[in-house]
Structure formats: C-alpha cells, structure tokens
Design a protein around this motif. Sequence first.
Motif, mmCIF file in Angstrom:
data_model
loop_
_atom_site.group_PDB
_atom_site.id
_atom_site.type_symbol
_atom_site.label_atom_id
_atom_site.label_comp_id
_atom_site.label_asym_id
_atom_site.label_seq_id
_atom_site.Cartn_x
_atom_site.Cartn_y
_atom_site.Cartn_z
ATOM 1 N N TYR A 22 0.863 -1.175 0.000
ATOM 2 C CA TYR A 22 0.000 0.000 0.000
ATOM 3 C C TYR A 22 0.899 1.224 0.000
ATOM 4 C CZ TYR A 22 -3.428 3.395 1.615
ATOM 5 O OH TYR A 22 -4.229 4.487 1.734
ATOM 6 N N ASP A 60 -2.821 -2.830 -2.745
ATOM 7 C CA ASP A 60 -3.977 -2.652 -1.877
ATOM 8 C C ASP A 60 -4.578 -1.247 -2.048
ATOM 9 O OD1 ASP A 60 -5.831 -2.941 0.086
ATOM 10 O OD2 ASP A 60 -4.428 -2.908 1.765
ATOM 11 N N ASN A 81 -8.459 0.315 -0.729
ATOM 12 C CA ASN A 81 -7.608 -0.132 0.365
ATOM 13 C C ASN A 81 -8.404 -1.006 1.327
ATOM 14 O OD1 ASN A 81 -6.392 0.946 3.389
ATOM 15 N ND2 ASN A 81 -5.045 0.011 1.904
ATOM 16 N N GLY A 112 -6.704 -3.111 3.651
ATOM 17 C CA GLY A 112 -5.904 -3.422 4.838
ATOM 18 C C GLY A 112 -4.945 -4.572 4.583
ATOM 19 N N HIS A 113 -3.889 -4.593 5.377
ATOM 20 C CA HIS A 113 -2.812 -5.559 5.210
ATOM 21 C C HIS A 113 -3.323 -7.002 5.166
ATOM 22 C CE1 HIS A 113 1.103 -7.290 7.149
ATOM 23 N NE2 HIS A 113 0.973 -7.649 5.896
ATOM 24 N N ALA A 139 -5.390 -7.786 2.096
ATOM 25 C CA ALA A 139 -4.534 -7.835 0.905
ATOM 26 C C ALA A 139 -3.783 -9.165 0.863
ATOM 27 C CB ALA A 139 -3.549 -6.657 0.919
ATOM 28 N N ASP A 197 6.468 -8.882 3.623
ATOM 29 C CA ASP A 197 6.132 -7.459 3.546
ATOM 30 C C ASP A 197 6.938 -6.797 2.438
ATOM 31 O OD1 ASP A 197 4.377 -7.655 5.595
ATOM 32 O OD2 ASP A 197 5.539 -6.479 7.043
ATOM 33 N N ALA A 198 6.380 -5.728 1.891
ATOM 34 C CA ALA A 198 7.058 -5.048 0.787
ATOM 35 C C ALA A 198 8.225 -4.194 1.271
ATOM 36 C CB ALA A 198 6.065 -4.168 0.035
ATOM 37 N N ASP A 199 8.203 -3.834 2.542
ATOM 38 C CA ASP A 199 9.119 -2.775 2.993
ATOM 39 C C ASP A 199 10.511 -3.268 3.378
ATOM 40 O OD1 ASP A 199 8.506 -4.112 5.253
ATOM 41 O OD2 ASP A 199 7.704 -2.410 6.356
ATOM 42 N N GLN A 233 11.402 -5.224 5.661
ATOM 43 C CA GLN A 233 11.654 -5.533 7.075
ATOM 44 C C GLN A 233 11.884 -7.036 7.232
ATOM 45 O OE1 GLN A 233 8.436 -3.138 9.273
ATOM 46 N NE2 GLN A 233 10.338 -2.833 10.386
ATOM 47 N N LYS A 247 6.695 0.141 19.776
ATOM 48 C CA LYS A 247 6.256 -0.984 18.937
ATOM 49 C C LYS A 247 6.674 -2.314 19.590
ATOM 50 C CE LYS A 247 4.962 -2.751 14.855
ATOM 51 N NZ LYS A 247 3.937 -2.423 13.908
ATOM 52 N N ARG A 287 14.749 -8.695 12.266
ATOM 53 C CA ARG A 287 13.823 -7.718 11.707
ATOM 54 C C ARG A 287 14.601 -6.469 11.321
ATOM 55 N NH1 ARG A 287 8.645 -7.483 9.751
ATOM 56 N NH2 ARG A 287 7.401 -5.796 10.589
ATOM 57 N N ARG A 333 12.749 -0.508 7.959
ATOM 58 C CA ARG A 333 12.009 -0.284 6.730
ATOM 59 C C ARG A 333 12.945 0.253 5.643
ATOM 60 N NH1 ARG A 333 7.459 1.343 4.128
ATOM 61 N NH2 ARG A 333 5.759 0.177 5.047
ATOM 62 N N ALA A 345 5.760 3.699 7.623
ATOM 63 C CA ALA A 345 4.947 2.586 8.107
ATOM 64 C C ALA A 345 3.468 2.926 7.898
ATOM 65 C CB ALA A 345 5.222 2.318 9.572
ATOM 66 N N LYS A 346 2.686 1.905 7.515
ATOM 67 C CA LYS A 346 1.277 2.153 7.220
ATOM 68 C C LYS A 346 0.376 1.831 8.404
ATOM 69 C CE LYS A 346 2.661 3.035 3.058
ATOM 70 N NZ LYS A 346 4.050 2.736 3.328
ATOM 71 N N TYR A 347 0.975 1.290 9.456
ATOM 72 C CA TYR A 347 0.187 0.901 10.612
ATOM 73 C C TYR A 347 0.224 1.988 11.669
ATOM 74 C CZ TYR A 347 -1.280 -3.891 9.895
ATOM 75 O OH TYR A 347 -1.925 -5.001 9.471
HETATM 76 N N1 UDP Z 1 -0.025 -2.823 3.771
HETATM 77 C C1 UDP Z 1 -1.100 -3.094 2.943
HETATM 78 N N2 UDP Z 1 -2.289 -2.445 3.161
HETATM 79 C C2 UDP Z 1 -2.452 -1.552 4.176
HETATM 80 C C3 UDP Z 1 -1.348 -1.311 5.032
HETATM 81 C C4 UDP Z 1 -0.145 -1.954 4.814
HETATM 82 O O1 UDP Z 1 -0.992 -3.886 2.009
HETATM 83 O O2 UDP Z 1 -3.540 -1.013 4.318
HETATM 84 C C5 UDP Z 1 1.260 -3.497 3.527
HETATM 85 C C6 UDP Z 1 2.464 -2.585 3.485
HETATM 86 O O3 UDP Z 1 2.642 -2.031 2.208
HETATM 87 C C7 UDP Z 1 3.585 -3.531 3.880
HETATM 88 C C8 UDP Z 1 2.902 -4.478 4.862
HETATM 89 O O4 UDP Z 1 1.498 -4.375 4.600
HETATM 90 O O5 UDP Z 1 4.045 -4.287 2.786
HETATM 91 C C9 UDP Z 1 3.201 -4.107 6.305
HETATM 92 O O6 UDP Z 1 2.880 -2.753 6.532
HETATM 93 P P1 UDP Z 1 3.825 -1.782 7.373
HETATM 94 O O7 UDP Z 1 5.248 -1.996 7.008
HETATM 95 O O8 UDP Z 1 3.307 -0.409 7.231
HETATM 96 O O9 UDP Z 1 3.544 -2.314 8.840
HETATM 97 P P2 UDP Z 1 4.564 -2.558 10.048
HETATM 98 O O10 UDP Z 1 5.829 -3.088 9.490
HETATM 99 O O11 UDP Z 1 4.708 -1.250 10.691
HETATM 100 O O12 UDP Z 1 3.847 -3.569 10.896
#
Ligand code: UDP
Length: 348
Positions: A15, A48, A76, A78-79, A82, A99-101, A103, A138, A203, A206, A211-213
């Motif tokens: 996302y 997403d 959208n 949500g994670h 998706a 995850d895409a980021d 991590q 976190k 871990r 990013r 972060a999307k959360y």
């Molecule tokens: N993501 C998604 N939809 C959303 C929010 C997040 O697909 O509504 C994806 C985001 O792109 C990433 C993964 O879910 O690949 C984890 O999100 P994020 O890194 O923001 O979360 P965190 O690592 O903080 O738990």
Amino acid sequence: MDLSPLALSVVVPMYNEEAVLPLLVARLRPVLDGLDLAAGYEVVCVDDGSTDLTAAVLERLRREWPEVRVVRLRMNAGHQAALSAGLAAARGDRVVSIDADLQDPPEVIPEMLAVADEQDADVVYGVRNDRSTDTWFKRTTATAFYWVIGRLTQGSARSQSGDFRLMSRALVDAVNGLPEPGRVIRFAVPALGFPSAAVEYRRERRGAGKAKYGLFDMVHLSLDSITGVSTAPLRVATFVGFFGGMLAVVAGVTSVVAHLVDRTMPGWTSTVAIVSGFSALQLLSLGILGEYIGRTYQYLQNRPTYVVDRDSYLEGLEAEEAAPTAVAATKTDEPTGRSQRPRTFLSS
Ligand code: UDP
Ligand code: MG
C-alpha cells in the motif's frame, strides 16, 4: 503463458510503497532467480488500492520482470485482507508471504524452502529474533500483544512471528477455505494445526517510505486477533460480573449493618466510587460482547473482505483466448490438476 502449477508464489501486499519497490526488486529478484526452480515462480504483488505511483511502478516492473503479477484491489482493504487476496490468487505449490518494505529479508526464503523440505513442514514461520530496529513503543506493545495471544491460544501461536512465512499448497487451500471475515492470517494458520517449523531472522529497518500501521490500526488488529482466536474475553466479562456482584452484595450488607449499629450516614464518596466502578465494568463487558456481536454480524453480512479490480495473470489468459492460435498447443499438451482459473472474486 504457462498454465502448469508454479513451484513458488511470493505474495507481497503493498500500500503506497512506490519508494521501496525498486529496493525490494533489487533484493528479491536475485534470490528468486538463484533458486533455479524448474517449474518457475511468480511474485504476486497485491496493490492494496495504493494512491501513490505504486500501480505505475508495478506496470513498468512487469515489463522488466515477467514473473511479476499484479493483483490490484479496488480500494484499500488493509494488510490482512490484501494478504488474503494474494493467497487466494497464488498458483504456486508453495507460497511465501512477505512485507514489501524489506523488514523481512528476502534472503531468508531459500532457508525456509530448505527447512520445509528437511522437516517436511507445511508451514515455516519466520520468527524475529531481534527487533532492535523497531521503536520502543512498537516492541513493548508487540510483546504484550503476543503474551495475551499466547495465553488465549495456549501457546499454539508462535510468538514474534508476523506474516513472513512459507506455506504449502495444502495449507494455503485450507486458509483460503476459511469463511471468517477479518481473519488474521498469522493466527488462523497455527490454529489449523499443520506440521510447522521455524526460521529465525533479524527484523530490519524499513527500506524506504513510511509505516502504514498507525496506533488505530494496531488496536484494530489486536481486537480482530483476540476475538478471532478465542472467546475467553466473554468469559472474563462473566467472571468479572460474577465477582463484582458478590462484592456488591457484601458492600450492601455491610453498609446496612453499619447504618443500623452505628447510625452512620452512608458516605457520598463510597457511593460514587461503587457506582462509577460498576458502570465501568458494565461498559467493559458490553464492549467485549459488542466485539463478538460485531464479528458475528459481519459474518452474516457476508460482504467480501476485498474486491479484486484487476489481475495481470487473468488478463494475460484473456488475451490468449482472444488470439488462441499462438499458444493453443501448450494449453492442450499440459493438462494439470490445477489448471482451472483462479476466482477473480472471493467472497470471504
Ligand atoms: N499494507 C497493505 N495495506 C495496508 C497497510 C499496509 O498492504 O492497508 C502493507 C504494506 O505495504 C507492507 C505491509 O502491509 O508491505 C506491512 O505494513 P507496514 O510496514 O506499514 O507495517 P509494520 O511493518 O509497521 O507492521
Ligand atoms: Mg513494515
């Protein structure tokens, strides 16, 4: 286009990840190409409902890297939703979600595959052995969250395991068959009881982007997780109500006796304390009840958790149907067990 099952699907929910995508490709592609899978692989990028340039970047990427498949959701969702969309679309014999980021380091994937082979496991969890790159907040909230879930599930859910894991086809089919809305995949998987193994990883920070959360999303995920894995909180409400009721009886009797013996006037403070205390307990119990009723209601509504807007793989198939001569031979030559088209719309 090849209709036979692939060896591996890598599902990446994303996302608004335009910033991190090039970095992801640079690390993921060498790993997957290096696996040298005869049956091939696909990278299911679940967009997403991104509002940045993610969709455009993915289109460009698809031309450079044919294994990339884009599944775009209408909005959208949500994670977790998706992720569900990606699992439903995946064609691989094994499926890795990541995850895409960045991590979750892609370099761990070959290790997961090896462990799955060695231990004959249907699921290989990626377990974070070091979260020092996460913020204090976190880390602390995550530890508390996993502790609660651990108690509620009697330890069947693995602590510190997020959504970086490898799953067998049988397990993915089982997850896809779960009817519950708002399911949290990481707790639905252990509850299915397939043989499991684990691989530890660090871990990382990013790769790029934000972060999307938010806090609100984390509270949502926690409530969905807890109500999803257990009905114990309902019982907590019952017990609290029961003991609260007993306390109230004791307090009532004591005050009446005190009044008769000492002729005291009952104090204003104790009344306020008791009334507000019990109101809070009642509201809490109502809230807990409401969580479960809400879930039941969602289940009855039976609305889809997500709606697929487009899937580049299916579009490719349609293009082939429109011009069948070029690929007709490969289609009929390879009858496979799972060659029917995946559903474009999954009402789960
Ligand atoms: N993501 C998604 N939809 C959303 C929010 C997040 O697909 O509504 C994806 C985001 O792109 C990433 C993964 O879910 O690949 C984890 O999100 P994020 O890194 O923001 O979360 P965190 O690592 O903080 O738990
Ligand atoms: Mg992240």
